[in-house]
Scaffold this motif. Structure first.
Motif, PDB file in Angstrom:
ATOM      1  N   GLN A 248       0.853  -1.178   0.000  1.00  0.00           N
ATOM      2  CA  GLN A 248       0.000   0.000   0.000  1.00  0.00           C
ATOM      3  C   GLN A 248       0.896   1.237   0.000  1.00  0.00           C
ATOM      4  N   LYS A 249       0.748   2.048  -1.035  1.00  0.00           N
ATOM      5  CA  LYS A 249       1.579   3.243  -1.177  1.00  0.00           C
ATOM      6  C   LYS A 249       1.120   4.378  -0.272  1.00  0.00           C
ATOM      7  N   THR A 250      -0.174   4.415   0.026  1.00  0.00           N
ATOM      8  CA  THR A 250      -0.693   5.433   0.933  1.00  0.00           C
ATOM      9  C   THR A 250      -0.543   4.911   2.349  1.00  0.00           C
ATOM     10  N   LYS A 251       0.214   5.617   3.161  1.00  0.00           N
ATOM     11  CA  LYS A 251       0.527   5.188   4.534  1.00  0.00           C
ATOM     12  C   LYS A 251      -0.339   5.947   5.530  1.00  0.00           C
ATOM     13  N   ILE A 252      -0.815   5.225   6.533  1.00  0.00           N
ATOM     14  CA  ILE A 252      -1.615   5.836   7.595  1.00  0.00           C
ATOM     15  C   ILE A 252      -0.895   5.619   8.911  1.00  0.00           C
ATOM     16  N   ASN A 253      -0.609   6.714   9.597  1.00  0.00           N
ATOM     17  CA  ASN A 253       0.042   6.656  10.905  1.00  0.00           C
ATOM     18  C   ASN A 253      -0.969   7.096  11.959  1.00  0.00           C
ATOM     19  N   ALA A 254      -1.387   6.143  12.788  1.00  0.00           N
ATOM     20  CA  ALA A 254      -2.360   6.420  13.845  1.00  0.00           C
ATOM     21  C   ALA A 254      -1.719   6.077  15.187  1.00  0.00           C
ATOM     22  N   THR A 255      -1.066   7.059  15.777  1.00  0.00           N
ATOM     23  CA  THR A 255      -0.380   6.869  17.056  1.00  0.00           C
ATOM     24  C   THR A 255      -1.393   6.589  18.159  1.00  0.00           C
ATOM     25  N   GLU A 256      -1.117   5.563  18.949  1.00  0.00           N
ATOM     26  CA  GLU A 256      -2.002   5.182  20.056  1.00  0.00           C
ATOM     27  C   GLU A 256      -2.187   6.350  21.021  1.00  0.00           C
ATOM     28  N   GLY A 257      -3.409   6.509  21.506  1.00  0.00           N
ATOM     29  CA  GLY A 257      -3.693   7.542  22.497  1.00  0.00           C
ATOM     30  C   GLY A 257      -3.934   8.934  21.936  1.00  0.00           C
ATOM     31  N   LYS A 258      -4.034   9.043  20.615  1.00  0.00           N
ATOM     32  CA  LYS A 258      -4.259  10.357  19.983  1.00  0.00           C
ATOM     33  C   LYS A 258      -5.611  10.373  19.286  1.00  0.00           C
ATOM     34  N   GLN A 259      -6.126  11.554  19.051  1.00  0.00           N
ATOM     35  CA  GLN A 259      -7.398  11.683  18.333  1.00  0.00           C
ATOM     36  C   GLN A 259      -7.170  12.143  16.896  1.00  0.00           C
ATOM     37  N   GLU A 260      -5.979  11.911  16.389  1.00  0.00           N
ATOM     38  CA  GLU A 260      -5.653  12.307  15.027  1.00  0.00           C
ATOM     39  C   GLU A 260      -4.932  11.176  14.317  1.00  0.00           C
ATOM     40  N   LEU A 261      -4.795  11.312  13.026  1.00  0.00           N
ATOM     41  CA  LEU A 261      -3.952  10.408  12.252  1.00  0.00           C
ATOM     42  C   LEU A 261      -3.354  11.198  11.104  1.00  0.00           C
ATOM     43  N   THR A 262      -2.285  10.645  10.535  1.00  0.00           N
ATOM     44  CA  THR A 262      -1.598  11.296   9.425  1.00  0.00           C
ATOM     45  C   THR A 262      -1.511  10.313   8.264  1.00  0.00           C
ATOM     46  N   ILE A 263      -1.861  10.793   7.102  1.00  0.00           N
ATOM     47  CA  ILE A 263      -1.825  10.005   5.869  1.00  0.00           C
ATOM     48  C   ILE A 263      -0.754  10.613   4.981  1.00  0.00           C
ATOM     49  N   THR A 264       0.113   9.781   4.414  1.00  0.00           N
ATOM     50  CA  THR A 264       1.121  10.285   3.468  1.00  0.00           C
ATOM     51  C   THR A 264       1.116   9.420   2.215  1.00  0.00           C
ATOM     52  N   ARG A 265       1.349  10.087   1.106  1.00  0.00           N
ATOM     53  CA  ARG A 265       1.432   9.373  -0.172  1.00  0.00           C
ATOM     54  C   ARG A 265       2.346  10.155  -1.096  1.00  0.00           C
ATOM     55  N   GLU A 266       3.335   9.451  -1.659  1.00  0.00           N
ATOM     56  CA  GLU A 266       4.175  10.043  -2.692  1.00  0.00           C
ATOM     57  C   GLU A 266       3.596   9.657  -4.036  1.00  0.00           C
ATOM     58  N   PHE A 267       3.510  10.627  -4.924  1.00  0.00           N
ATOM     59  CA  PHE A 267       2.992  10.404  -6.273  1.00  0.00           C
ATOM     60  C   PHE A 267       4.097  10.692  -7.282  1.00  0.00           C
ATOM     61  N   ASP A 268       4.117   9.919  -8.351  1.00  0.00           N
ATOM     62  CA  ASP A 268       5.034  10.188  -9.455  1.00  0.00           C
ATOM     63  C   ASP A 268       4.358  11.166 -10.411  1.00  0.00           C
ATOM     64  N   LEU A 269       3.976  12.291  -9.839  1.00  0.00           N
ATOM     65  CA  LEU A 269       3.285  13.350 -10.561  1.00  0.00           C
ATOM     66  C   LEU A 269       3.733  14.701 -10.021  1.00  0.00           C
ATOM     67  N   PRO A 270       3.741  15.736 -10.856  1.00  0.00           N
ATOM     68  CA  PRO A 270       4.038  17.083 -10.347  1.00  0.00           C
ATOM     69  C   PRO A 270       2.997  17.509  -9.310  1.00  0.00           C
ATOM     70  N   VAL A 271       3.404  18.308  -8.360  1.00  0.00           N
ATOM     71  CA  VAL A 271       2.521  18.745  -7.283  1.00  0.00           C
ATOM     72  C   VAL A 271       1.264  19.437  -7.821  1.00  0.00           C
ATOM     73  N   GLU A 272       1.404  20.181  -8.913  1.00  0.00           N
ATOM     74  CA  GLU A 272       0.256  20.891  -9.483  1.00  0.00           C
ATOM     75  C   GLU A 272      -0.847  19.924  -9.915  1.00  0.00           C
ATOM     76  N   LEU A 273      -0.462  18.756 -10.432  1.00  0.00           N
ATOM     77  CA  LEU A 273      -1.451  17.786 -10.893  1.00  0.00           C
ATOM     78  C   LEU A 273      -2.123  17.056  -9.729  1.00  0.00           C
ATOM     79  N   VAL A 274      -1.380  16.800  -8.671  1.00  0.00           N
ATOM     80  CA  VAL A 274      -1.984  16.159  -7.497  1.00  0.00           C
ATOM     81  C   VAL A 274      -2.963  17.134  -6.839  1.00  0.00           C
ATOM     82  N   TYR A 275      -2.546  18.382  -6.717  1.00  0.00           N
ATOM     83  CA  TYR A 275      -3.446  19.400  -6.162  1.00  0.00           C
ATOM     84  C   TYR A 275      -4.724  19.501  -7.008  1.00  0.00           C
ATOM     85  N   GLU A 276      -4.549  19.559  -8.318  1.00  0.00           N
ATOM     86  CA  GLU A 276      -5.686  19.679  -9.234  1.00  0.00           C
ATOM     87  C   GLU A 276      -6.673  18.516  -9.052  1.00  0.00           C
TER      88      GLU A 276
END
Length: 154
Positions: A3-31
């Motif tokens: 799975q290329k999209t990573k989810i970090n859910a630290t125990e004891g927190k009410q948040e999580l962080t998702i990261t994904r690297e794309f082989d695309l320019p930032v402008e296209l991912v934003y779009e």
């Protein structure tokens, strides 16, 4: 399959962080996150309303065999093109409640970018409800489709 999209859910927190690297320019991912017609394609949902601007709002609906299966909506608080979207997200008829999302788009190289999404939930309990769903699978599938759609439209 990794799975290329990573989810970090630290125990004891009410948040999580998702990261994904794309082989695309930032402008296209934003779009892909900023244009209704692209969101509809990679999320596989009908976009009912989409105002990607400061103080805008949006609504999505997914149906199967004529029956509405999923509805979501939110308010877009801040948009910095090619850099950041800050918004709320709420799935209707779900106990998860409203989430606050910080989407950050980062240029890694000319043709590579990273998307980092920080999601804050009302409580640890609400985050746990989200993680019980096939959340990671669905997000990876959607991001893979995003990359495929954008790559083929370039």
């Amino acid at each position: 399959m990794e799975q290329k999209t990573k989810i970090n859910a630290t125990e004891g927190k009410q948040e999580l962080t998702i990261t994904r690297e794309f082989d695309l320019p930032v402008e296209l991912v934003y779009e892909a996150y900023a244009k209704a017609e692209l969101v509809s394609q990679w999320m596989g949902t009908r976009v009912i309303k989409f105002e990607n601007r400061n103080h805008g709002s949006y609504a999505f609906e997914t149906s199967h065999e004529g029956k509405v299966m999923f509805k979501a909506n939110g308010t877009t608080h801040k948009v910095v093109p090619n850099q950041q979207i800050v918004r709320t997200f709420e799935m209707e008829n779900m106990s998860i409640g409203v989430q606050l999302e910080f989407l950050n788009f980062e240029k890694v190289t000319e043709n590579k970018s990273q998307l980092t999404i920080q999601i804050i939930y009302k409580s640890e309990k609400h985050r746990a409800e989200q993680l019980k769903l096939p959340f990671a699978y669905g997000l990876n599938r959607a991001h893979n489709k995003l990359e495929q759609i954008i790559t083929h439209s370039k």
